[in-house]
Design an enzyme around this catalytic site. Structure first.
Site, PDB file in Angstrom:
ATOM      1  N   ASP A 145      59.207  12.153  84.026  1.00 50.26           N
ATOM      2  CA  ASP A 145      57.839  11.762  83.688  1.00 50.26           C
ATOM      3  C   ASP A 145      57.628  12.062  82.205  1.00 50.26           C
ATOM      4  O   ASP A 145      57.756  13.224  81.792  1.00 50.26           O
ATOM      5  CB  ASP A 145      56.844  12.572  84.534  1.00 50.26           C
ATOM      6  CG  ASP A 145      55.527  11.830  84.738  1.00 50.26           C
ATOM      7  OD1 ASP A 145      54.991  11.882  85.860  1.00 50.26           O
ATOM      8  OD2 ASP A 145      55.074  11.194  83.770  1.00 50.26           O
ATOM      9  N   ASP A 168      47.809  11.166  92.000  1.00 52.34           N
ATOM     10  CA  ASP A 168      46.434  11.018  91.497  1.00 52.34           C
ATOM     11  C   ASP A 168      45.523  10.320  92.489  1.00 52.34           C
ATOM     12  O   ASP A 168      44.338  10.100  92.196  1.00 52.34           O
ATOM     13  CB  ASP A 168      46.422  10.134  90.235  1.00 52.34           C
ATOM     14  CG  ASP A 168      47.034  10.802  89.037  1.00 52.34           C
ATOM     15  OD1 ASP A 168      47.506  10.065  88.151  1.00 52.34           O
ATOM     16  OD2 ASP A 168      47.062  12.046  88.997  1.00 52.34           O
TER      17      ASP A 168
HETATM   18  O1  TEU Z   1      46.789   9.821  85.031  1.00 49.87           O
HETATM   19  C1  TEU Z   1      46.205   8.768  84.291  1.00 49.87           C
HETATM   20  C2  TEU Z   1      44.835   8.506  84.698  1.00 49.87           C
HETATM   21  O2  TEU Z   1      44.256   7.477  84.404  1.00 49.87           O
HETATM   22  C3  TEU Z   1      44.134   9.556  85.441  1.00 49.87           C
HETATM   23  O3  TEU Z   1      42.886   9.720  84.828  1.00 49.87           O
HETATM   24  C4  TEU Z   1      44.007   9.085  86.853  1.00 49.87           C
HETATM   25  O4  TEU Z   1      43.746   7.704  86.883  1.00 49.87           O
HETATM   26  C5  TEU Z   1      42.841   9.789  87.444  1.00 49.87           C
HETATM   27  O5  TEU Z   1      43.227  11.127  87.467  1.00 49.87           O
HETATM   28  C6  TEU Z   1      42.521   9.237  88.801  1.00 49.87           C
HETATM   29  O6  TEU Z   1      41.297   9.809  89.156  1.00 49.87           O
HETATM   30  C7  TEU Z   1      47.915  10.390  84.358  1.00 49.87           C
HETATM   31  C8  TEU Z   1      48.592  11.347  85.326  1.00 49.87           C
HETATM   32  O7  TEU Z   1      49.109  10.607  86.424  1.00 49.87           O
HETATM   33  C9  TEU Z   1      47.558  12.349  85.756  1.00 49.87           C
HETATM   34  O8  TEU Z   1      48.081  13.222  86.765  1.00 49.87           O
HETATM   35  C10 TEU Z   1      47.160  13.159  84.531  1.00 49.87           C
HETATM   36  O9  TEU Z   1      46.116  14.048  84.898  1.00 49.87           O
HETATM   37  C11 TEU Z   1      46.663  12.235  83.407  1.00 49.87           C
HETATM   38  O10 TEU Z   1      47.466  11.092  83.203  1.00 49.87           O
HETATM   39  C12 TEU Z   1      46.690  13.001  82.087  1.00 49.87           C
HETATM   40  O11 TEU Z   1      48.030  13.234  81.734  1.00 49.87           O
END
Ligand code: TEU
Ligand code: CA
Length: 556
Positions: free
Chosen positions: A99, A332
């Site tokens: 990642d 997420d």
């Molecule tokens: O998430 C990207 C993102 O858009 C997040 O705001 C996600 O859509 C949201 O949490 C959903 O409610 C990435 C990663 O997958 C996430 O785990 C991280 O918190 C975020 O970026 C910041 O790196």
């Protein structure tokens, strides 16, 4: 230029390392725990593993705040443990995606610590610093995890930008030295033999010139909208591909909140040579709260016609032009069977299998999130103290207590419905203590239904969701039409059944899924000689589709 397409033939399994398997009984998942479970993943039939971040991090956002890109977080193990895991993954005939989180770092990264000290040292321009405007933040952007997207630093008498938490300062991609630093991080892992990257919010790295205010009431949604898919994004991705990625046989998937198929074709077009595919968000953003100030927090059911429009839109637009990732959930998102199916015990298994049929027979690379192959469900918390994700906790405090926009009891329903915490409870391996995840109290609560839903029980039951996912993955490996066939939607306005066709070299697959808990009748002109490829019922009642019934026929 290496141009192989193994990513189009693969099924990817996403591991959230913190919650997957603890091997040294500190209650936290780790790399050696993952190595212990490779035979399980091999049995499922997956080809590629995507690990959420395992780098050194203060874990303010569970690893999406990286303090050292070339070292493993001690909670997960050491670089030697990593090398052993990578070797074992390759020995099992699988590949590994890391990642890559390079839109921002942790505020504990050395680069940021130095950048925050002075306007003149070599790291001063590694981040996005701006002078106060009328003594306030430089613009009205909102951060995804609450509050303004700007934080003031006294030493510089300036604000720095963070689209997420204050502990996640955005890197300045306009600075060519930043880009070279990122390229060196990529080479470090690729030279170890890593097979590619999932790139975190990679479509946010090119900020709009002048960092203009959003119009009207500033929200997180509007902030992402004005930043996403910026004017230099193609240029940055092309440079990354030319200087690094194209020199390795890798798979890349860009996480692109807010992207459209047109954008995606620009980045993943079969001629674009930037990324192989994107994670788009259209089907997981279907029920935002009508009050946009509440963004994603809602508990409205999703209408099937809207889900079909979102997914079919991407299938049709990228057909022959680009390449889709296919996913129902990840770390997420809430768990698929609870969000899109039905996690009521009488329907859960059937609905989980139905979702598998619906997605895995589409065009693109399927991603299975840990536990999805078991039909793991949302955890249905009822109290704020049960949550651990900063996004959930900050949203509750901001929307309920600070702004008074929603009742606490209502917000708790929203959190139970769509919080990221649903995806982060420990993997359910067995009915033993802590679901076999750890012999000590895990870092996070185990879903109380682990005694009914766990890998050991499903491996002993040939009608389980596990074996059904194993069959779906096998079908993809066996049939070119599933991998490369075109996509034709059927009855887009049908709000009960999701049906579509795939065509390839004179063959057709017909897929139909009943998304309801009722029996319905649908006649798609199936003939006696058409071969039933897969079904989540043991018999076939023709045009009658029973609750959550899903099946696919092959017309030769
Ligand atoms: O998430 C990207 C993102 O858009 C997040 O705001 C996600 O859509 C949201 O949490 C959903 O409610 C990435 C990663 O997958 C996430 O785990 C991280 O918190 C975020 O970026 C910041 O790196
Ligand atoms: Ca551990």
């Amino acid at each position: 230029m290496i141009n192989s397409k193994w990513f189009q033939d693969s099924v990817v399994y996403q591991i959230y390392p913190m919650s997957f398997q603890d091997s040294n009984n500190d209650g936290i998942g780790d790399l050696n725990g993952i190595a212990q479970r490779l035979p399980y993943l091999k049995k499922l039939g997956i080809d590629v593993i995507w690990l959420n971040p395992i780098y050194k991090s203060p874990n303010k956002d569970n690893g999406y705040d990286i303090a050292d890109y070339q070292n493993i977080n001690p909670e997960y193990g050491t670089l030697a443990d990593f090398d052993n895991l990578l070797k074992a993954i390759h020995q099992h005939g699988m590949k590994l995606l890391m990642d890559l989180v390079v839109n921002h770092t942790s505020d504990q990264h050395d680069w940021f610590k130095k950048s925050a000290q002075s306007r003149n040292n070599e790291y001063a321009d590694y981040y996005i610093w701006r002078d106060p405007v009328a003594g306030r933040e430089p613009n009205n952007w909102r951060a995804a995890f609450g509050g303004s997207a700007w934080t003031y630093v006294h030493e510089r008498d300036q604000y720095y930008l963070h689209l997420f938490a204050p502990g996640q300062p955005d890197l300045n991609w306009e600075n060519p030295t930043v880009r070279q630093s990122v390229f060196n991080i990529e080479r470090f892992w690729l030279d170890k033999g890593v097979d590619g990257f999932r790139m975190d919010v990679i479509n946010l790295i090119s900020k709009p010139a002048g960092l203009p205010n959003v119009q009207g009431t500033p929200t997180v949604g509007k902030t992402f909208e004005i930043v996403a898919d910026g004017h230099r994004l193609n240029e940055f991705l092309k440079q990354m591909n030319d200087e690094v990625l194209s020199h390795y046989d890798v798979m890349t998937v860009g996480e692109m909140p807010g992207s459209t198929p047109e954008d995606a074709i620009k980045y993943t077009g079969l001629q674009s040579h930037e990324l192989n595919m994107v994670f788009q968000f259209e089907h997981v953003s279907l029920s935002p709260n009508p009050d946009t100030r509440l963004d994603k927090w809602n508990d409205k059911p999703i209408k099937l016609v809207e889900l079909k429009r979102a997914l079919n839109h991407w299938q049709k637009e990228l057909d022959g032009q680009g390449w889709n990732s296919l996913y129902w959930n990840n770390h997420d998102q809430p768990r698929a069977v609870s969000r899109f199916g039905n996690d009521d015990p009488q329907y859960r298994v059937r609905a989980a299998k139905m979702l598998g049929v619906t997605l895995h027979l589409m065009q693109g690379t399927p991603f299975v999130f840990e536990g999805e192959e078991l039909g793991m469900t949302n955890v249905h918390f009822t109290k704020l103290e049960q949550y651990e994700d900063l996004e959930s906790i900050n949203a509750y405090h901001e929307l309920v207590e600070e702004k008074g926009l929603v009742e606490g009891s209502t917000m708790l329903k929203y959190l139970a419905n769509v919080s990221r915490d649903n995806a982060r409870t420990p993997m359910q391996w067995s009915a033993k203590v802590n679901a076999g995840f750890s012999q000590v109290k895990p870092w996070y609560a185990v879903n109380p239904n682990y005694q009914e839903i766990n890998a050991a029980a499903e491996l002993a039951d040939n009608t389980s969701v596990f074996y059904f996912y194993q069959k779906l993955i096998q079908l993809r490996h066996d049939h070119e039409i599933i991998r490369y066939g075109t996509f034709v939607e059927l009855d887009p306005q049908d709000n009960e059944v999701y049906a579509y066709k795939r065509n390839y070299k004179g063959k057709t697959i017909l897929v139909m899924s009943n998304f309801t808990d009722k029996s319905v009748n649908r006649d798609y002109g199936i003939k006696q000689e058409n071969k039933l490829l897969i079904s989540n019922y043991t018999d076939d009642q023709g045009t009658k589709l029973r609750p959550y019934e899903a099946k696919a026929y092959l017309f030769e």
